[in-house]
Design a protein around this motif. Structure first.
Motif, PDB file in Angstrom:
ATOM      1  N   GLU A   1       0.859  -1.288   0.067  1.00 42.63           N
ATOM      2  CA  GLU A   1      -0.161   0.008  -0.031  1.00 42.63           C
ATOM      3  C   GLU A   1       0.699   1.249   0.182  1.00 42.63           C
ATOM      4  O   GLU A   1       0.479   2.346  -0.736  1.00 42.63           O
ATOM      5  N   SER A   2       2.035   1.181   0.783  1.00 40.77           N
ATOM      6  CA  SER A   2       2.692   2.471   0.697  1.00 40.77           C
ATOM      7  C   SER A   2       3.637   2.595  -0.470  1.00 40.77           C
ATOM      8  O   SER A   2       3.837   3.619  -1.074  1.00 40.77           O
ATOM      9  N   SER A   3       4.234   1.349  -0.847  1.00 43.63           N
ATOM     10  CA  SER A   3       5.222   1.619  -1.896  1.00 43.63           C
ATOM     11  C   SER A   3       4.665   1.782  -3.314  1.00 43.63           C
ATOM     12  O   SER A   3       5.173   2.544  -4.109  1.00 43.63           O
ATOM     13  N   CYS A   4       3.749   1.139  -3.427  1.00 41.73           N
ATOM     14  CA  CYS A   4       2.904   1.277  -4.960  1.00 41.73           C
ATOM     15  C   CYS A   4       2.185   2.260  -5.182  1.00 41.73           C
ATOM     16  O   CYS A   4       2.166   3.039  -6.170  1.00 41.73           O
ATOM     17  N   THR A   5       1.623   3.096  -4.355  1.00 43.36           N
ATOM     18  CA  THR A   5       1.264   4.367  -4.373  1.00 43.36           C
ATOM     19  C   THR A   5       1.997   5.634  -4.468  1.00 43.36           C
ATOM     20  O   THR A   5       1.408   6.829  -4.691  1.00 43.36           O
ATOM     21  N   ARG A   6       3.013   5.547  -4.125  1.00 47.36           N
ATOM     22  CA  ARG A   6       4.102   6.592  -4.740  1.00 47.36           C
ATOM     23  C   ARG A   6       4.236   6.926  -5.945  1.00 47.36           C
ATOM     24  O   ARG A   6       4.283   8.096  -6.309  1.00 47.36           O
TER      25      ARG A   6
ATOM     26  N   ASN B   1       8.470  -8.600 -10.418  1.00 50.68           N
ATOM     27  CA  ASN B   1       9.732  -8.660 -10.790  1.00 50.68           C
ATOM     28  C   ASN B   1      10.314  -7.549 -11.432  1.00 50.68           C
ATOM     29  O   ASN B   1      11.452  -6.939 -11.364  1.00 50.68           O
ATOM     30  N   SER B   2       9.521  -6.833 -12.144  1.00 45.89           N
ATOM     31  CA  SER B   2       9.689  -5.615 -12.830  1.00 45.89           C
ATOM     32  C   SER B   2       9.485  -4.252 -11.957  1.00 45.89           C
ATOM     33  O   SER B   2      10.312  -3.123 -11.976  1.00 45.89           O
ATOM     34  N   MET B   3       8.589  -4.407 -10.905  1.00 47.08           N
ATOM     35  CA  MET B   3       8.313  -3.109 -10.008  1.00 47.08           C
ATOM     36  C   MET B   3       9.006  -3.181  -8.912  1.00 47.08           C
ATOM     37  O   MET B   3       9.327  -2.247  -8.338  1.00 47.08           O
ATOM     38  N   ALA B   4       9.351  -4.433  -8.302  1.00 45.27           N
ATOM     39  CA  ALA B   4      10.208  -4.388  -7.166  1.00 45.27           C
ATOM     40  C   ALA B   4      11.313  -3.839  -7.035  1.00 45.27           C
ATOM     41  O   ALA B   4      11.710  -2.937  -6.001  1.00 45.27           O
ATOM     42  N   PRO B   5      12.013  -3.744  -7.884  1.00 44.65           N
ATOM     43  CA  PRO B   5      13.560  -2.907  -7.899  1.00 44.65           C
ATOM     44  C   PRO B   5      13.040  -1.526  -8.052  1.00 44.65           C
ATOM     45  O   PRO B   5      13.718  -0.777  -7.477  1.00 44.65           O
ATOM     46  N   LYS B   6      12.090  -1.044  -8.791  1.00 44.52           N
ATOM     47  CA  LYS B   6      11.694   0.265  -8.849  1.00 44.52           C
ATOM     48  C   LYS B   6      11.355   0.959  -7.477  1.00 44.52           C
ATOM     49  O   LYS B   6      11.478   2.129  -7.038  1.00 44.52           O
ATOM     50  N   ALA B   7      10.640  -0.002  -6.686  1.00 44.80           N
ATOM     51  CA  ALA B   7      10.062   0.374  -5.469  1.00 44.80           C
ATOM     52  C   ALA B   7      11.401   0.181  -4.312  1.00 44.80           C
ATOM     53  O   ALA B   7      11.057   0.500  -3.272  1.00 44.80           O
ATOM     54  N   LYS B   8      12.427  -0.064  -4.793  1.00 42.74           N
ATOM     55  CA  LYS B   8      13.523  -0.479  -3.932  1.00 42.74           C
ATOM     56  C   LYS B   8      13.146  -1.453  -2.891  1.00 42.74           C
ATOM     57  O   LYS B   8      13.754  -1.104  -1.658  1.00 42.74           O
ATOM     58  N   LEU B   9      12.567  -2.603  -3.256  1.00 39.65           N
ATOM     59  CA  LEU B   9      12.320  -3.586  -2.237  1.00 39.65           C
ATOM     60  C   LEU B   9      13.550  -4.508  -2.045  1.00 39.65           C
ATOM     61  O   LEU B   9      13.987  -4.809  -3.074  1.00 39.65           O
ATOM     62  N   THR B  10      13.786  -5.133  -0.658  1.00 38.79           N
ATOM     63  CA  THR B  10      14.777  -6.152  -0.646  1.00 38.79           C
ATOM     64  C   THR B  10      14.032  -7.413  -1.225  1.00 38.79           C
ATOM     65  O   THR B  10      12.712  -7.582  -1.296  1.00 38.79           O
ATOM     66  N   ASP B  11      14.678  -8.398  -1.491  1.00 41.71           N
ATOM     67  CA  ASP B  11      14.127  -9.813  -1.627  1.00 41.71           C
ATOM     68  C   ASP B  11      13.202 -10.228  -0.823  1.00 41.71           C
ATOM     69  O   ASP B  11      12.120 -11.031  -1.043  1.00 41.71           O
TER      70      ASP B  11
END
Length: 97
Positions: A47-52, A72-82
């Motif tokens: 909820e917090s990362s995607c709405t940015r 796999n495409s959005m997690a790096p953009k959101a700077k999520l850890t594994d």
């Protein structure tokens, strides 16, 4: 002589373009392995990362296989850890239609 150099250059470019590209490292998302607490954390991160950057997507709008590609495409953009990546994925696939 120039013709030989041109042909050799063209051949080198052709060979280089046909070699397989190394894939970028993405975390392997598998079946849900997160605890209920981690899934709850995944919901918060989702909820917090995607709405940015955009409107929050509906978790039921895609199946689990489609979400693998999206994550796999959005997690790096959101700077999520594994770890966060796995928690968010587990949250998304836990939401039932």
């Amino acid at each position: 002589m120039k013709r030989i150099i041109a042909i050799a250059s063209f051949t080198a470019v052709l060979v280089a373009s046909c070699t397989p590209k190394s894939s970028t490292a993405t975390s392997a998302i598998g079946p849900a392995v997160s605890t209920a607490e981690q899934i709850a954390q995944g919901k918060t991160i989702f909820e917090s990362s995607c709405t940015r950057c955009h409107k929050l997507p509906d978790p039921t709008s895609h199946n689990s296989v489609q979400w693998v590609g999206i994550m796999n495409s959005m997690a790096p953009k959101a700077k999520l850890t594994d770890e966060q990546h796995q928690w968010v994925y587990d949250y998304i696939v836990s939401v039932k239609k």
